[in-house]
Design an enzyme around this catalytic site. Structure first.
Site, PDB file in Angstrom:
ATOM      1  N   HIS A  46       9.907  -4.268   4.328  1.00  0.00           N
ATOM      2  CA  HIS A  46      10.408  -2.897   4.221  1.00  0.00           C
ATOM      3  C   HIS A  46      10.755  -2.342   5.590  1.00  0.00           C
ATOM      4  O   HIS A  46      10.174  -2.735   6.596  1.00  0.00           O
ATOM      5  CB  HIS A  46       9.457  -1.963   3.472  1.00  0.00           C
ATOM      6  N   HIS A  66      -1.679   4.403   9.869  1.00  0.00           N
ATOM      7  CA  HIS A  66      -0.318   4.910  10.101  1.00  0.00           C
ATOM      8  C   HIS A  66      -0.315   6.233  10.869  1.00  0.00           C
ATOM      9  O   HIS A  66       0.598   7.032  10.718  1.00  0.00           O
ATOM     10  CB  HIS A  66       0.400   5.127   8.773  1.00  0.00           C
ATOM     11  N   HIS A  75       0.823  -1.229   0.000  1.00  0.00           N
ATOM     12  CA  HIS A  75       0.000   0.000   0.000  1.00  0.00           C
ATOM     13  C   HIS A  75       0.852   1.273   0.000  1.00  0.00           C
ATOM     14  O   HIS A  75       0.478   2.270   0.626  1.00  0.00           O
ATOM     15  CB  HIS A  75      -0.957  -0.019   1.199  1.00  0.00           C
TER      16      HIS A  75
HETATM   17  C1  DHB Z   1       6.312   3.010   2.213  1.00  0.00           C
HETATM   18  C2  DHB Z   1       5.708   1.795   2.508  1.00  0.00           C
HETATM   19  C3  DHB Z   1       4.622   1.741   3.387  1.00  0.00           C
HETATM   20  O1  DHB Z   1       4.007   0.568   3.743  1.00  0.00           O
HETATM   21  C4  DHB Z   1       4.117   2.895   3.960  1.00  0.00           C
HETATM   22  O2  DHB Z   1       3.047   2.795   4.772  1.00  0.00           O
HETATM   23  C5  DHB Z   1       4.717   4.116   3.677  1.00  0.00           C
HETATM   24  C6  DHB Z   1       5.805   4.180   2.801  1.00  0.00           C
HETATM   25  C7  DHB Z   1       7.451   3.092   1.255  1.00  0.00           C
HETATM   26  O3  DHB Z   1       7.967   2.056   0.799  1.00  0.00           O
HETATM   27  O4  DHB Z   1       7.875   4.208   0.920  1.00  0.00           O
HETATM   28 FE    FE Z   2       2.592   0.923   5.470  1.00  0.00          FE
END
Ligand code: DHB
Ligand code: FE
Length: 288
Positions: free
Chosen positions: A193, A59, A12
């Site tokens: 990530h 978030h 997302h």
């Molecule tokens: C990114 C990934 C995420 O899941 C998010 O909530 C905000 C940023 C990213 O890879 O930049």
């Molecule tokens: Fe995220």
């Protein structure tokens, strides 16, 4: 009765929303990413779900560090979006399905998950970006939805296995809903990530592909992971995998992967989209 016809899991990342806003879907950088959604649109056109239950993590838009529910369910007629600071255009409100919301709330509470219920709820990029990807016409044309959030921000987080059981409770709640309707589950977030600290930019392709394999036929292997293991293997934001685990828990019949694509990087993230077909247990048994 309601029937879970399948599920779609997708990353997302906010920059996807930025690319949509700028119309960059055919741009050479973004084309391979957006093209992967053509088969997903075909699946949706074939299967025509009536309502989506969207499992994601907020978030800091609707919940912040001062008040962070572990599990929350929206019970509104509609859900507004707002500027989170990513520079994305604010999306028009998304339609809710408060009847299904209250079914999920009632029946999940009865299975001892003590939810926060939200009669007003703002949805952030983790809800909005996947909705835009799956229903590009968006806004009022998008499918009615029930937002379900899992805390992946403020430790302590719920254990992966707890999320799996939460998903199982949601699955039972949906399949005991008397309305005749086809439900699609969405799980948003992940895969690997890490956005901060010395490992910022960390992506673990091997682990992501392992997760995409296990989520189909051996979800217990994912449920058995500790939060620390997920962070080590997928990065501190890779814990969004919990949303995928809950989604998978909700499908207790026969599950098969209809489509799967991994694309790195999407911004800082191991980008993945998977579509699952689900035959509810009673039907799966009857077919054998
Ligand atoms: C990114 C990934 C995420 O899941 C998010 O909530 C905000 C940023 C990213 O890879 O930049
Ligand atoms: Fe995220």
């Amino acid at each position: 009765m309601a029937r879970i016809i399948g599920a779609i899991a997708t990353s997302h990342v906010p920059s996807i929303g930025g690319a949509i806003a700028k119309g960059l879907q055919k741009d050479p950088y973004w084309k391979p990413f957006f093209d992967a959604f053509d088969p997903v649109h075909d699946w949706l056109a074939r299967n025509k779900p009536d309502v989506a239950v969207v499992i994601y993590n907020d978030h800091g838009l609707n919940f912040f560090l001062d008040q962070m529910p572990t599990f929350a369910v929206g019970a509104a007629e509609s859900y507004t979006n707002a500027d989170e600071g990513w520079g994305l255009p604010v999306r028009p409100p998304y339609i809710g399905d408060s009847e299904l919301s209250w079914q999920i709330i009632d029946k999940v509470m009865a299975q001892d998950f003590d939810l926060v219920t939200c009669q007003e709820m703002q949805v952030d990029h983790a809800f909005v970006v996947p909705m835009q990807l799956l229903w590009p016409d968006g806004g009022a044309n998008a499918i009615p939805a029930v937002p379900v959030t899992i805390n992946s921000i403020q430790h302590p987080l719920p254990r992966a296995e707890r999320c799996f059981h939460f998903g199982q409770a949601i699955g039972r709640a949906i399949e005991s809903f008397p309305r005749d309707c086809k439900v699609v589950l969405l799980a948003t977030g992940g895969l690997s990530h890490q956005l901060d600290g010395t490992r910022a930019g960390f992506i673990n392709k091997e682990f992501d592909l392992w997760c995409m394999d296990k989520i189909v036929n051996d979800p217990q292997a994912l449920a058995d992971l500790t939060t620390k293991e997920i962070i080590e293997k997928a990065g501190s934001q890779g814990v969004e995998l919990m949303c995928w685990i809950a989604m998978r828990g909700a499908m207790q019949g026969h599950v098969s992967a209809a489509f799967s694509k991994y694309h790195i990087p999407v911004s800082n993230t191991g980008g993945a989209v998977m579509v699952f077909d689900h035959q509810p247990a009673a039907r799966a048994l009857a077919a054998e």
